[in-house]
Write an enzyme that holds these catalytic residues in place. Sequence first.
Site, PDB file in Angstrom:
ATOM      1  N   HIS A  46       0.168   6.781   2.709  1.00 50.48           N
ATOM      2  CA  HIS A  46      -0.681   7.964   2.549  1.00 50.48           C
ATOM      3  C   HIS A  46      -0.856   8.704   3.867  1.00 50.48           C
ATOM      4  O   HIS A  46      -0.350   8.290   4.918  1.00 50.48           O
ATOM      5  CB  HIS A  46      -2.018   7.609   1.899  1.00 50.48           C
ATOM      6  CG  HIS A  46      -2.852   6.662   2.694  1.00 50.48           C
ATOM      7  ND1 HIS A  46      -3.418   7.009   3.893  1.00 50.48           N
ATOM      8  CD2 HIS A  46      -3.197   5.374   2.462  1.00 50.48           C
ATOM      9  CE1 HIS A  46      -4.085   5.984   4.362  1.00 50.48           C
ATOM     10  NE2 HIS A  46      -3.963   4.962   3.521  1.00 50.48           N
TER      11      HIS A  46
ATOM     12  N   LYS B 277       0.874  -1.191   0.000  1.00 46.68           N
ATOM     13  CA  LYS B 277       0.000   0.000   0.000  1.00 46.68           C
ATOM     14  C   LYS B 277       0.894   1.218   0.000  1.00 46.68           C
ATOM     15  O   LYS B 277       1.871   1.278   0.747  1.00 46.68           O
ATOM     16  CB  LYS B 277      -0.848   0.038   1.266  1.00 46.68           C
ATOM     17  CG  LYS B 277      -2.026  -0.878   1.241  1.00 46.68           C
ATOM     18  CD  LYS B 277      -3.278  -0.134   1.764  1.00 46.68           C
ATOM     19  CE  LYS B 277      -4.485  -1.034   1.788  1.00 46.68           C
ATOM     20  NZ  LYS B 277      -4.640  -1.727   3.064  1.00 46.68           N
TER      21      LYS B 277
ATOM     22  N   HIS C  57      -1.327   7.445   7.511  1.00 51.42           N
ATOM     23  CA  HIS C  57      -0.255   6.917   8.363  1.00 51.42           C
ATOM     24  C   HIS C  57       0.715   8.002   8.818  1.00 51.42           C
ATOM     25  O   HIS C  57       1.762   7.702   9.387  1.00 51.42           O
ATOM     26  CB  HIS C  57       0.517   5.803   7.646  1.00 51.42           C
ATOM     27  CG  HIS C  57      -0.101   4.453   7.837  1.00 51.42           C
ATOM     28  ND1 HIS C  57      -1.138   4.001   7.066  1.00 51.42           N
ATOM     29  CD2 HIS C  57       0.149   3.471   8.738  1.00 51.42           C
ATOM     30  CE1 HIS C  57      -1.495   2.795   7.478  1.00 51.42           C
ATOM     31  NE2 HIS C  57      -0.734   2.441   8.490  1.00 51.42           N
TER      32      HIS C  57
END
Length: 569
Positions: free
Chosen positions: A133, A130, A136
């Site tokens: 973004h 992932k 986090h």
Amino acid sequence: MDAKEQLSLALQKTIAQAFEGVDSPQDITNFLEVPPDTAMGDYAFPCFRLSKPLRMGPAQIAQELSSAWQDHELARAEQVGGYLNFFLNRQNFIKGITEKVLSEGDRYGSKKLPGKKMVVIDYSSINIAKRFHIGHLSTTVIGAALARIYTFLGWDVLRLNYLGDWGTQFGKMIAAYKRWGSKEMIEEGGVQALSDLYVRFHQEAEENPSLDEEGRVWFKKIEEGDPEALTIFEHFKAMTLKDAKKVYQVLGVEFDSYQGESFYNDKMDPVIEELREKSLLIESDGAEVVMLEEENLPPCLILKSDGATLYSTRDITSALYRKKHYGFDKNLYVVAYQQTLHFQQVFAVLEKMGYGWAKDQCEHVAFGMVSYEGEALSTRRGNVIYLDELLEKAQEKALDILEEKNPDMDDKDTVARQVGVGAVVFSTLFNQRIKDIDFWWDKALNFDGETGPYVQYTYARIQTLLEKGRDITAVADYDQLTDDESQQLALAISRFPEAVENALNRNEPYLVTRQVVEIAKTYNKFYYEHRILTDNLGEASARLNLSRAAAQVIQIGLGLIGVETPKEM
Ligand code: ARG
């Protein structure tokens, strides 16, 4: 000993003298308050604290204490209602705190602990394949700040990135990769290409359900350690980490360990066995759960009906592992508040297993959501803000501002990075964790608000001033600093160590941020109201010293939260 500690000692003595034989509380440091209005003194003692043992009204106690007060070198004491207000002797106080900071330098506020204490901090903990973004961002900067704060206060810290590297989705990802992907494509497209593959898999699986079966087969292969599956998966992992590490580097964030969920694959069996032996596992619809009725929580799922383990199974196992291998005194999970229930369940299961430390030493350090320029983050609707892009943009915007404000500056790119990234980090650590953050560029990059750039600018301004006053070597004459602004600045500086300790005790880095803002604000008042480089060289020297101390503490504070201090802005 700082002024507050001296004050509480002297007060303790006064209490003992004024009221012979009374059982006053051992340590009254914690009872000393900062009055809401600076005109009411620098510290106040609320005398109702003694009403019970003395069987006396607070006003009368305050009256008697104020007549008994003798330590006038330290402070003047004044009774107002039920309060005893203290006005520190300014010359002594300002001299004391300034010289303390200048002699301790970057260790001011730090501690060495007599006995070793150990904390595990689980933060950032990103998921494989992932893209990193904005969701986090908070865990990453809060966790990193806590790691620095604990270290500063003498703890041993293990900085742990508990990677999300386990789950059936990785089987699907491999299936998608085998069908439509290639090494080159992924090398080129990075983590984004992996996410795209995953999205495509889901779309095509709607038409063609046999794909799901393929995904399951690949996941089983990962579980069984099939070499091809593992090689592909390790590659996904390496790529995700490569991208993430770029972001970590820009943010100045580091880890000691990246042992994530998959590390616990072969360590769960004994734990499940232990749960069974302790008669905690109950069958429920084919699955196995731990009932948590007494704790008022829903059952904690340990094994699915197909025998698969869960996120909770791994977290129970990893907590036990951490306790055994690191012997922590605290085990912190810096994770969004959406996972509150999960952690309550995990800690409750550990407690039921007989591990009392779960309740005392494990803590979910929860935080709120981030929205961006008024829009909530949503992966589904496509308005995802990627961290690399956000930080890139922060630097560009900072550069624009600097070009305008200070076109002749050297090394503008470095400063733009420090200011831009600093603005993002600072605004993430400005409020209590649990509050949702609404991120706006204009707010974060404002040089006049309570922002990173504002504090950095204050620091840089002091550097310029110190440079100008470089040749003044007169002995500092602190008797000249009796004005309110010097006093308020010195107080803000003197309260910094306490702010750092509170930040640790509550796992709230924003307490450090706020204290740094307080120092910057009081500094700017001090700067505007008084000529620093006056003709009275003794006074100039004292004002320069106090300025240098302010800059020192700003630098320590910003350093703890992960914001750099450019010399010029
Ligand atoms: N990877 C998880 C997520 O992104 C966070 C893991 C937090 N740590 C833990 N021990 N559960 O949501």
